[in-house]
Design an enzyme around this catalytic site. Structure first.
Site, PDB file in Angstrom:
ATOM      1  N   HIS A   1      66.009 -32.800   1.374  1.00 17.86           N
ATOM      2  CA  HIS A   1      65.090 -32.796   2.529  1.00 17.86           C
ATOM      3  C   HIS A   1      64.299 -31.480   2.623  1.00 17.86           C
ATOM      4  CE1 HIS A   1      64.329 -34.619   6.762  1.00 17.86           C
ATOM      5  NE2 HIS A   1      63.316 -33.860   6.400  1.00 17.86           N
TER       6      HIS A   1
ATOM      7  N   GLY B   1      60.787 -31.455   1.811  1.00 16.61           N
ATOM      8  CA  GLY B   1      59.380 -31.822   1.615  1.00 16.61           C
ATOM      9  C   GLY B   1      58.408 -30.780   2.145  1.00 16.61           C
ATOM     10  N   SER B   2      58.712 -30.200   3.284  1.00 15.71           N
ATOM     11  CA  SER B   2      57.772 -29.246   3.895  1.00 15.71           C
ATOM     12  C   SER B   2      58.136 -27.796   3.591  1.00 15.71           C
ATOM     13  CB  SER B   2      57.723 -29.472   5.405  1.00 15.71           C
ATOM     14  OG  SER B   2      59.021 -29.448   5.963  1.00 15.71           O
TER      15      SER B   2
ATOM     16  N   ALA C   1      60.348 -39.380   3.574  1.00 14.01           N
ATOM     17  CA  ALA C   1      60.070 -39.492   5.017  1.00 14.01           C
ATOM     18  C   ALA C   1      61.376 -39.348   5.813  1.00 14.01           C
ATOM     19  CB  ALA C   1      59.383 -40.813   5.305  1.00 14.01           C
ATOM     20  N   ARG C   2      62.151 -40.411   5.891  1.00 16.22           N
ATOM     21  CA  ARG C   2      63.433 -40.366   6.571  1.00 16.22           C
ATOM     22  C   ARG C   2      64.399 -41.319   5.877  1.00 16.22           C
ATOM     23  NH1 ARG C   2      61.988 -36.272   8.526  1.00 16.22           N
ATOM     24  NH2 ARG C   2      61.952 -35.642  10.715  1.00 16.22           N
TER      25      ARG C   2
ATOM     26  N   ASP D   1      64.044 -37.621  -1.110  1.00 14.66           N
ATOM     27  CA  ASP D   1      64.201 -36.322  -0.453  1.00 14.66           C
ATOM     28  C   ASP D   1      64.967 -36.484   0.861  1.00 14.66           C
ATOM     29  OD1 ASP D   1      63.662 -33.499  -0.104  1.00 14.66           O
ATOM     30  OD2 ASP D   1      62.138 -34.031   1.381  1.00 14.66           O
TER      31      ASP D   1
ATOM     32  N   GLU E   1      72.604 -36.679   6.410  1.00 18.62           N
ATOM     33  CA  GLU E   1      72.080 -35.343   6.078  1.00 18.62           C
ATOM     34  C   GLU E   1      72.718 -34.307   6.982  1.00 18.62           C
ATOM     35  OE1 GLU E   1      67.847 -35.050   6.116  1.00 18.62           O
ATOM     36  OE2 GLU E   1      67.560 -36.778   4.817  1.00 18.62           O
TER      37      GLU E   1
HETATM   38  C1  DGY Z   1      59.547 -33.005   9.541  1.00 21.08           C
HETATM   39  O1  DGY Z   1      58.751 -32.164   9.951  1.00 21.08           O
HETATM   40  O2  DGY Z   1      59.774 -34.032  10.165  1.00 21.08           O
HETATM   41  C2  DGY Z   1      60.254 -32.714   8.266  1.00 21.08           C
HETATM   42  O3  DGY Z   1      61.088 -33.741   7.895  1.00 21.08           O
HETATM   43  C3  DGY Z   1      61.035 -31.418   8.350  1.00 21.08           C
HETATM   44  O4  DGY Z   1      61.825 -31.408   9.461  1.00 21.08           O
END
Ligand code: DGY
Length: 319
Positions: A286, A288-289, A238-239, A263, A268
Site C-alpha cells: 500500500h 501507491g502515493s 485502490a482498496r 498494492d 492491512e
Molecule cells: C489514499 O490516499 O487513500 C491512499 O490509499 C493512501 O492512504
C-alpha cells in the site's frame, strides 16, 4: 487567541510537519503506529483538529465517543473508507480529504504493477538476486505485452484518468467504466462501458480505481473475474476490499488470470499469506502515493483544509 491544537498520529513528511508546527500547536504521536480507537477518543479531548491517515479508523463506535472539542478531521488520504462520514457529520465534525495530488504517483505504481505482473518481475528479480540465474532460453520468462493490449479501468477519477494518460504512452487501447461518462476532452478516445460486465469482457488488463464503499465491496468476485478474457491481468492499487481474494487466488491457480499486481489487501498491514507462493502475483505494501513530492502535496493539502477551516472559510476539500 490560542492557536488550534492539531493531533498528527503518523509521521508525515518533514515539510508538512514543519508547516504544521509553524501554524498550529502540534501533538505528534511519536511511535508512528496507527492511532487506536482509544487514542483517537482520548486525543479528541485535547485537539481541535486531527490529520489522520487511512490507518486511523473513525467508525460509528469511535465517532460516538469523540469529545466535542474535535472540530475537523483533515484526512491525509483521498480514500475515506476509514471514516463513517454520516456519523462524523451528525456530530458536526468537518471531514476533508486530499483528492488530485496523489493521482500521478498512484497511477505510476499501477503501471509498475501492470508491467511487473505482465513480465514476471518478481520471478526475474529472485532468480538474478539469488545467484541462481544459470539458464537462458527463448522460452524463458515469456510474458504478456502491454503494447496494443486493451486496458480496462474501473473508476475514472483522478487516478484512473492519470493511468489512462500513461497507458496511452504504451499504445494501449483504453476502455473504462465509471458512474458517469466523461466529456470528450477528458475521455480522449477512451471507450466508455456503461455496464461493468461489458468492460470486463474486453479487458486484457483490468485496473481498479474506484472508491471502497459497501456497493463496491467484493466487486471482483468469482463471477466477474470469470468474465475477463483468459490470461488477463488484474491490478488493484485502490482498496483491498474491492477484490474477493479467495476468488482471485482460484483464478490465478486455474490459470484463468495470468497474473495480478496488488498494492492493496483486505488485511492491512499484513496482506494475504496465501498469495505468497505465487510469483505471478506482484505485491507492494500500500505505497501507491508514497513519493516525496506526493507526500508533501498530501500534507500541504490537509493543512490547506485546516487553514481554511480555522479562518472561517469552507475547506476546499470538504466532504
Ligand atoms: C489514499 O490516499 O487513500 C491512499 O490509499 C493512501 O492512504
Amino acid at each position: 487567541m490560542p492557536r488550534p491544537v492539531v493531533w498528527i498520529p503518523r509521521r508525515l513528511s518533514e515539510a508538512t510537519l514543519a508547516r504544521a508546527r509553524r501554524d498550529y500547536d502540534v501533538i505528534l504521536k511519536d511511535d508512528d503506529s496507527p492511532g487506536t480507537a482509544d487514542e483517537i477518543v482520548a486525543m479528541s479531548a485535547r485537539a481541535d483538529a486531527m490529520i489522520p491517515c487511512h490507518s486511523e479508523r473513525f467508525g460509528a463506535d469511535v465517532v460516538a465517543r469523540l469529545d466535542p472539542r474535535l472540530k475537523i478531521v483533515a484526512n491525509h488520504s483521498v480514500g475515506t473508507d476509514h471514516c463513517d462520514l454520516p456519523a462524523l457529520r451528525s456530530r458536526g465534525i468537518a471531514v476533508t480529504n486530499t483528492p488530485g495530488v496523489l493521482s500521478d504517483a498512484t497511477a505510476e505504481l499501477a503501471m509498475m504493477l501492470m508491467l511487473g505482473a505482465a513480465r514476471h518481475a518478481v520471478t526475474g528479480d529472485r532468480i538474478v538476486r539469488s545467484g541462481g540465474w544459470d539458464f537462458w532460453s527463448p522460452a524463458f520468462l515469456v510474458g504478456k505485452q502491454v503494447t496494443g493490449a486493451r486496458l480496462g479501468i474501473v473508476g475514472m477519477g483522478g487516478v484512473g484518468r492519470s493511468l489512462a494518460r500513461k497507458a496511452r504512452g504504451f499504445d494501449m487501447e483504453i476502455h473504462y467504466h465509471n458512474r458517469r461518462r466523461l466529456p470528450p476532452d477528458e475521455e480522449a478516445g477512451a471507450i466508455f462501458h456503461a455496464d461493468l460486465d461489458s468492460l470486463l469482457t474486453v479487458s486484457d488488463f483490468l485496473s481498479l480505481h474506484c472508491p471502497a464503499t459497501p456497493a463496491t465491496e467484493g466487486l471482483m468476485n468469482a463471477d466477474r473475474l470469470a468474465r475477463l478474457p483468459r490470461g488477463a491481468i488484474l491490478v488493484n492499487a485502490a482498496r483491498g476490499s474491492l477484490v474477493d481474494e479467495t476468488a482471485l487466488l482460484a483464478a490465478i491457480k486455474s490459470g484463468h488470470l495470468a497474473a495480478a499486481g496488488l498494492d492493496c489487501f483486505v488485511t492491512e498491514p499484513g496482506g494475504n499469506p496465501t498469495f505468497a507462493g505465487h510469483e505471478n502475483i506482484m505485491m507492494m505494501p500500500h505505497v501507491g502515493s508514497a513519493t516525496v513530492r506526493t507526500r508533501d502535496a498530501m500534507g500541504f493539502k490537509a493543512l490547506d483544509n485546516l487553514d481554511a477551516f480555522f479562518a472561517g472559510r469552507r475547506p476546499p476539500d470538504l466532504l
